[in-house]
Structures are given as structure tokens and as C-alpha cells.
Design an enzyme around this catalytic site. Sequence first.
Site, mmCIF file in Angstrom:
data_model
loop_
_atom_site.group_PDB
_atom_site.id
_atom_site.type_symbol
_atom_site.label_atom_id
_atom_site.label_comp_id
_atom_site.label_asym_id
_atom_site.label_seq_id
_atom_site.Cartn_x
_atom_site.Cartn_y
_atom_site.Cartn_z
ATOM 1 N N SER A 222 0.828 -1.207 0.000
ATOM 2 C CA SER A 222 0.000 0.000 0.000
ATOM 3 C C SER A 222 0.857 1.249 0.000
ATOM 4 C CB SER A 222 -0.910 0.036 1.229
ATOM 5 O OG SER A 222 -1.628 1.263 1.216
ATOM 6 N N HIS B 12 -7.466 -3.505 4.565
ATOM 7 C CA HIS B 12 -6.937 -2.139 4.431
ATOM 8 C C HIS B 12 -7.762 -1.371 3.405
ATOM 9 C CE1 HIS B 12 -4.562 0.847 2.214
ATOM 10 N NE2 HIS B 12 -3.901 1.073 3.325
ATOM 11 N N ASN B 13 -7.998 -2.002 2.273
ATOM 12 C CA ASN B 13 -8.733 -1.306 1.221
ATOM 13 C C ASN B 13 -10.187 -1.059 1.600
ATOM 14 O OD1 ASN B 13 -6.298 -1.609 -0.095
ATOM 15 N ND2 ASN B 13 -7.256 -1.882 -2.081
ATOM 16 N N GLU C 64 -10.119 1.833 3.713
ATOM 17 C CA GLU C 64 -9.836 2.971 2.806
ATOM 18 C C GLU C 64 -11.122 3.446 2.108
ATOM 19 O OE1 GLU C 64 -6.441 2.362 -0.035
ATOM 20 O OE2 GLU C 64 -7.949 2.674 -1.579
ATOM 21 N N LYS D 27 -4.423 -6.818 3.349
ATOM 22 C CA LYS D 27 -4.478 -5.728 2.363
ATOM 23 C C LYS D 27 -5.921 -5.468 1.915
ATOM 24 C CE LYS D 27 -2.983 -2.542 -0.464
ATOM 25 N NZ LYS D 27 -3.931 -2.217 -1.464
HETATM 26 C C1 6PG Z 1 -3.148 1.353 -1.716
HETATM 27 C C2 6PG Z 1 -4.444 1.437 -2.443
HETATM 28 C C3 6PG Z 1 -4.313 0.883 -3.800
HETATM 29 C C4 6PG Z 1 -5.464 1.342 -4.663
HETATM 30 C C5 6PG Z 1 -6.380 0.314 -5.146
HETATM 31 C C6 6PG Z 1 -7.821 0.458 -4.798
HETATM 32 O O1 6PG Z 1 -3.207 0.816 -0.636
HETATM 33 O O2 6PG Z 1 -2.142 1.820 -2.232
HETATM 34 O O3 6PG Z 1 -5.458 0.742 -1.772
HETATM 35 O O4 6PG Z 1 -4.101 -0.476 -3.708
HETATM 36 O O5 6PG Z 1 -5.972 2.530 -4.461
HETATM 37 O O6 6PG Z 1 -6.122 0.324 -6.482
HETATM 38 O O7 6PG Z 1 -8.464 1.003 -5.828
HETATM 39 P P1 6PG Z 1 -9.969 1.139 -6.197
HETATM 40 O O8 6PG Z 1 -10.452 2.350 -5.494
HETATM 41 O O9 6PG Z 1 -9.879 1.352 -7.669
HETATM 42 O O10 6PG Z 1 -10.707 -0.109 -5.882
#
Ligand code: 6PG
Length: 471
Positions: free
Chosen positions: A134, A192-193, A196, A189
Amino acid sequence: MHNPNWGVIGLGVMGTSLSRNLAQKGVPLALYNRRVEGVEENVAEKHCLTFPELKSALPFEDLNRFVDSLQAPRKIILMLPAGTATNSILKHLTPLLTKGDVVIEGGNSHFEDTEKRAKELADVGIHFLGMGVSGGEEGALTGPSLMVGGSESAYPLVSKELETIAAKNLKGEPCCAFLGAGGAGHFVKIVHNGIEYAEMQLLAEVFELAGSDARHDFIDLQKMFGEWLNTSSQSYLLEITHALLNYTEKGNPFINFIKDEASNKGTGAWATAAGANLGTNNSMMASALYARFNSSSKNEREKISKIFPRARKDEKISLEALKKAYDLSRLINHHQGFEMIREAALVYGWKINLSTIASLWSEGCIIKSDLMHSLIDIFKSNQTLLEYDPFIQKINAGLESWELTLESSLKQHIPTSSMSSAWHYFLAISQKQSSANLIQAQRDYFGAHGFKRTDSSDDTLHHGPWNTDKN
Ligand code: 6PG
């Protein structure tokens, strides 16, 4: 000069940045990028000419020659799009490798694919590590957060270099760790997303709520985010939101030139499904994902908005209350994400320490924040965030503001899917007696699924007195 034993496959944005980072730290490299006539030609070679740190790297577009150039045990990082591209390269790469070589897959792969690959490669004596990376392009270049899982015996073979290129936490420790067998790294991960997605959605909701009040113009909003940065609300995502709102084109905020259609690459959906499969409530990731889906149904929204036109009411928004609602929603988001990892660790047998995860995510990654820094110590004890005294006090002190903010969003017909789902989660998880006795009665009535009785302390399933034959 010895041949290198580190190689990188895939020189897209992330692969390039990671290669440059490794080279800057003195790791000799071989680089491979496929050749697609007229589209991708001599990519590795051009990189060696473009980036001074890659000057002595060995460039290839022939996979056999790339593998031959590496000394065993080889350490090969794959930085390819998840799915087909990764499968295809592994199919061609694996037969070329020697027992004891290590493949580190650094794409955004589904953790179940990683589990499968780790087993397949282990069967032929190749170590496989699934590594969540990430931090985007900048992070990969200057110090990403690295979440590693897979072959435990392979980690010591690569940890020195991985820890060198990783971001460092406030104590100077690397934001890189081995988290468990199989897909542990990629699972973390995915979570994490998911966090996010919800963090981004919360900021979007704050942006719409604060911007809906005619008393606040765009500059006020930008200023407000700037002020929040100097408080415990600080985060990387808040920082970039503040920064990007500063851009203009022809005197207009640049953000107004961007279509309101948010896309996604799938990890948010995986996070949502993974939580559901584990039976943990990750409603905030889910609501953020669905908010993106709604946003991208632009044609449908345009059509339906004509059927249900509504005028914006001039509702007074308290920015102070909004900030509290935002902070508490973030707490719930982090609570849900970390509890999802706690449960996965139990289910999959990973020895994951939540304090380590907070440390990995405290620098280098997209969800780094002051809150994340504080979680490193908080998770040293076994309690959840909703049992931690200072957070209990913060929640109690902010409840009224949260309520006021949501009331005002309802009055203005502004969808706040993440903030509301945080609120509903909080209400539900802090409710001693829920209405689920009715659900159990319904299940038993139509399907004889059984229920536990309130006047019995064991788990025996009972059936109701319903006379269902009549139906
Ligand atoms: C990171 C991000 C990275 C990215 C993904 C998610 O941790 O650097 O999470 O992996 O932003 O591509 O993207 P989407 O918003 O397109 O699902």
C-alpha cells in the site's frame, strides 16, 4: 560482478516505483516487462536509461533470459494486475525456477487466490509469498506498507530487503511484517482497502454535508479540512482531500470538473464479501462500496432524479457537530476493520497481532493517520476499540452531535451511507435486547430452524407452538 538474485516482473506504475526503491537501497536487480508490439516495447531497457538508480539493472523482455540472469535462490517480485495476468506469468515462470526460489506476489490479489498459489508452488518446492503493498506510486517509491503472508520459512530470506524498502513507523521500525501462512498478507491488504473505501466515503459525505449549507462556501470548506488536519482527525486521506480542493481551473474549483462517478478495482467488493463470509459486521466498507456503485449509475440517477425532484433545504449545519460525527464514524470504521482481522486470524489460524497491523498501517499506506498511530498501543491489550476508556468517553461526548448531523442529513435528503451505517452499527452493537427474537420466531415458523429459549441457559434448539399445518 555477481549476477543479481532479485528480479521484478511487471514495470507498471507500482512495479517501476518498487524497482527504483530497491535499487536506491543498493539491491542489484534484473527487470522484466513483456513485449507487446507497438504497445510495450523495450520497457525494461528504457527504464534502465530513464532512471539513474536503475542504470546497472539488467533489462529483459524474454522470461527465460530474465530467470537465467538471476542467481539462485532467486527472489522475484511480481507486480502485475491481479487475476489473469498474474496466473499467466506464474504458469510460464514456475517451470523455469529452481527449488528454493522465492516468488513474492505484490499485486492486489484476492487472498484465496494467494492461498491456492502458495500451495501449488510449495508442491514444486518454490516458496510463495503474497504481499499486500500500500501507498500508491509515491509510497512504493519512498516507502510502502508491506503486508506479507505465505511461506514462513521464505520470509527470513527476503525480509532484510523488504524491510529496507518499507516505510518506517515513528519508532523507526519497518512497516513490513510476516502475518501468517497462505493468504494472510493479501487478506490484511483487502481489509486495508475496505477501511480505505469507508474513510474516503466519509470524507465525501462531510464534503457534501458541509457544502450543502449556503453559509459555507467552497473556500470555507477547504479551510475547514485544513483546520481538521491540526486535530486528532488528521489522516493522509484528509490531507489529500484538503490539498486537492485547492486546485482551480479558469477560476473554478477543479473538483467541479470531475464527473461524480466513482469506480473501483474490486478490492472493496472482496472486503465486503470477506467480512460477510466471516460473519463479522463490516457494514461501513459495504456501504462505501454501494455508494460507489450508486455513483457510477449516473444515467439511472439522472432518470430517477427527474421522477423524484427535490429542492435543497437551507438547513443549518454545525461544523463542530459534523466533525464529531466524522470522528466517531472513523472510530467505528477502524473498529469494524480490525475486528474483521481478529476474527479471520482465529478462523484461518494466523497469529496476527492487531498492534502490529496498526504499526504496519501507521506509515506508508493510504489509511495512515494519527488515529492509526494511537492504535499501536491501544491494541497492545486485548480489548476492542469500543471497550477502550478514552474512546468510550469520546463516543459519549459526541453522540448528540452525531445524531444532530444525521438528522440534518435526513432533512436535507443527503445520503450519508457510511456515517449512517456507523451510527446504526453503534446502536445495534450497544443494544442489550434486540428485535432478533422475532427473526428467530419467523425462521422457526416457516422453516422449523429452531431457537434458543430465554429461560434456558444451554444451546438446545426449541420449536414454537405454531400450528404451521394450517398454512
Ligand atoms: C493502496 C491502495 C491501492 C489502490 C487500489 C484500490 O493501498 O495503495 O489501496 O491499492 O488505491 O487500487 O483502488 P480502487 O479504489 O480502484 O478499488
